[in-house]
Design an enzyme around this catalytic site. Sequence first.
Site, PDB file in Angstrom:
ATOM      1  N   GLU A  68       0.817  -1.210   0.000  1.00 38.48           N
ATOM      2  CA  GLU A  68       0.000   0.000   0.000  1.00 38.48           C
ATOM      3  C   GLU A  68       0.855   1.266   0.000  1.00 38.48           C
ATOM      4  O   GLU A  68       0.390   2.344   0.379  1.00 38.48           O
ATOM      5  CB  GLU A  68      -0.920   0.010   1.235  1.00 38.48           C
ATOM      6  N   TYR A 114     -14.618  15.006  20.139  1.00 37.92           N
ATOM      7  CA  TYR A 114     -13.305  14.444  19.814  1.00 37.92           C
ATOM      8  C   TYR A 114     -13.249  13.896  18.399  1.00 37.92           C
ATOM      9  O   TYR A 114     -12.180  13.834  17.799  1.00 37.92           O
ATOM     10  CB  TYR A 114     -12.906  13.389  20.852  1.00 37.92           C
TER      11      TYR A 114
END
Length: 205
Positions: A68, A114
């Site tokens: 990747e 968050y």
Amino acid sequence: MRGLLVELGASLFARGYSVGSAGNISVRLPDGYLMTPTNSSLGRLDAARISKLDAGWNHVGGDKPSKEVFMHRAVLTARPEAGAVVHLHSTHATAISCLASPGDEAPIPPLTPYFVMRVGRSLPVVRYYRPGDPAMEGEIHAAALGARAMLLANHGPVVSGRSLVDAVYAAEELEESARLALMLRGQAARGLTPAQVEDLLRSFG
């Protein structure tokens, strides 16, 4: 840095954020990049065998890097402030990647502060490419220009951060936000308002 990468990879693996040899991590260095090797488990990394790439993304040390590498190069070149990229197959974020449509910019609503603080306003969904397909690089680069994190359709999350620790924290927050979103599907959940999102972005960047 190698030791920290091993430690955080093991922590992610132990908590089920990756299984088998799934997932990969890269870290920007002053003279290049570190990357988890191909077919390696995040739970059993060897610091001495972590792949080293030079500033031109040429493999110069350690084991062969993850297949990747194109994904990591796309994000790190698009986001010069990013110090690391974490790609996981964490269950709930991957589930969202199978439900959301490619091109969607907000498959997870801003339910918690968050999520906004660590992931940001945008979470683009990139259309499916087979793992390791170099054709993904352009589209991932384009998505990363405007977003710290993204979902690869039917594959999983890709998350960047200013440091390796920041990227791991953001990946963890994304997974928990995905879990919350799935738990609350069909419920009258109260999300953050646009004004609250803007306040978070002004306050925390």
